[in-house]
Design a protein around this motif. Structure first.
Motif: not given
Length: 452
Positions: A30-58
């Protein structure tokens, strides 16, 4: 293994997440804001959070580990949930150690040169065909990620930052790796928001030496006066291996190392890089690589990203950018370019951007650091003081701190750009130094205009 990253978008954090994913772990973050290149690189490996923000239920009892990034606050809702459940919470350096405690750990520390020394070691190990894991603070050519963790590699090479491990672990990162081979490249006061006195900063390096494992080794720079005292006073029993400049010469703008009757032309230059090379050579010799094999491999090392990176050149001018921001890095980088091109004038521009460099009480540490530049320039974006909630100061304060009346000062990127474009660039080099981005200036476009 199931691991969750709180503040996954950080440079080391997202690279560690990818490394663990590649190792077969089930990774979330999780993260409140995801910038490049982190966003694209996490997406490439299928581990990008679905939404920005904090989710205690995770955060559930099924997690084997929670890895906490420095960007998170101590009241982060996911952190509070993990603490409530009694889960094991690691900083990323703690987890790097956890994944490498059965390997030989090489840890590169120091106020300057860490990334370059680490990069040289990785380059040479790759050239000679050694198997290794690593953590490095920059994206390197030939390496897809900044972190690699495997079960098989017998060695891990770690860039050891002296900044704090996490919001709930106030120890410097490099204390946590328990090096078998440690490196200190030099000591120059930094991070004054955490280490408010010079002595409190130096103490972190004394402790680092004491964290080296029994029968371990310390590779250290003999040119550094403060470091000489640290080494002389240490009673840990660690074997100490000093290094200094190699035999070399500069010919037609190329630095050549002379060793055992052979010559090794380099793609990098500057005394600080020659010292970085010698630090790396001593480490590699401990890993079974001969000096001659090392020097042959290092001839193809082109430097780490943003470390004296050549943006463009022609027959009478060159444009470089560099990550330099602290006083020691600033003076070393200017000296390197002047020594390599003694017949050319040097326009050197430093952006003061970090908390330490902008602190008015620390500013006097920059006295004399730009004296070798023919046209020294200091840039502070007027918005930076507002963003960091710091009291601004004017050009006179900067000139007094640098003790340089000929220094030019700019606080508007548009004005700086006009000034640089109006220069005559015949027999003159430009050096742009910052850990920021000069208020959004496109240095590649500027370089192309100067060179063309």
């Amino acid at each position: 293994m199931k691991v969750h990253f709180i503040a996954v978008g950080g440079s080391a954090m997202h690279n560690l997440a990818i490394a663990l994913h590649n190792k077969g772990f089930e990774v979330t973050g999780s993260d409140d804001v995801l910038f490049e290149p982190s966003r694209s690189r996490l997406a490439k490996y299928g581990i990008l959070p679905e939404q920005d923000g904090w989710y205690p239920e995770k955060i559930t009892a099924h997690l084997d580990a929670v890895i906490l990034g420095m960007h998170a606050r101590i009241d982060n809702p996911e952190l509070l949930k993990a603490q409530e459940l009694g889960l094991k919470i690691y900083s990323y350096p703690e987890y790097i150690y956890e994944q490498s405690k059965d390997k030989l750990r090489v840890v590169i520390g120091g106020s300057h040169g860490k990334t370059t020394i680490t990069s040289i070691i990785l380059h040479v190990l790759q050239v000679v065909g050694k198997d290794f894991d690593y953590l490095v603070g920059a994206q390197l050519a030939g390496f897809e990620t900044m972190v690699k963790l495997t079960n098989e590699a017998p060695v891990i090479v770690i860039e050891g930052d002296e900044y704090l491990a996490s919001p709930i672990d106030r120890r410097p990162k490099f204390h946590l790796y328990q090096a078998n081979i440690g490196v200190i490249s030099g000591i120059a006061w930094d991070h004054i928001n955490v280490f408010p006195t010079f002595d409190s900063y130096v103490e972190q390096f004394r402790i680092f030496v004491q964290t080296i494992r029994p029968q371990g080794k310390l590779v250290w720079c003999e040119q550094d006066e403060v470091l000489r005292d640290v080494v002389a006073q240490d009673q840990s029993g660690v074997e100490k291996i000093g290094y200094d400049l190699p035999d070399h010469r500069i010919e037609n703008g190329v630095t050549v190392i002379n060793y055992n009757g052979h010559e090794y032309p380099l793609a990098v230059f500057g005394q600080h890089n020659l010292l970085n090379i010698e630090a790396a050579r001593n480490v590699c010799e401990q890993l079974g690589i001969t000096a001659s094999d090392f020097y042959q491999a290092v001839t193809t090392f082109k430097g780490a990203a943003r470390r004296l990176e050549l943006l463009g050149k022609n027959d009478h001018a060159a444009v470089y950018k560099d990550f330099a921001h602290s006083p020691s890095k600033l003076s070393a980088t200017i000296q390197a370019v002047k020594a390599q091109f003694p017949e050319r004038k040097l326009v050197a521009c430093i952006e003061l951007h970090t908390f330490s460099s902008l602190n008015k009480d620390f500013l006097s540490q920059y006295a004399g650091t730009m004296d070798e530049a023919d046209e020294p320039i200091v840039f502070i974006h007027h918005k930076t003081f507002e963003q960091k909630k710091m009291e601004p100061y004017d050009a006179d304060a900067v000139k007094a701190a640098f003790v340089n009346k000929g220094l030019q000062f700019f606080d508007d990127p548009a004005h700086l750009l006009v000034y640089l474009k109006e220069q005559s660039w015949r027999d003159k080099n430009l050096l742009m130094m910052s850990s920021g981005n000069f208020g959004g200036l496109d240095l590649n476009v500027l370089s192309a205009e100067i060179i063309n």
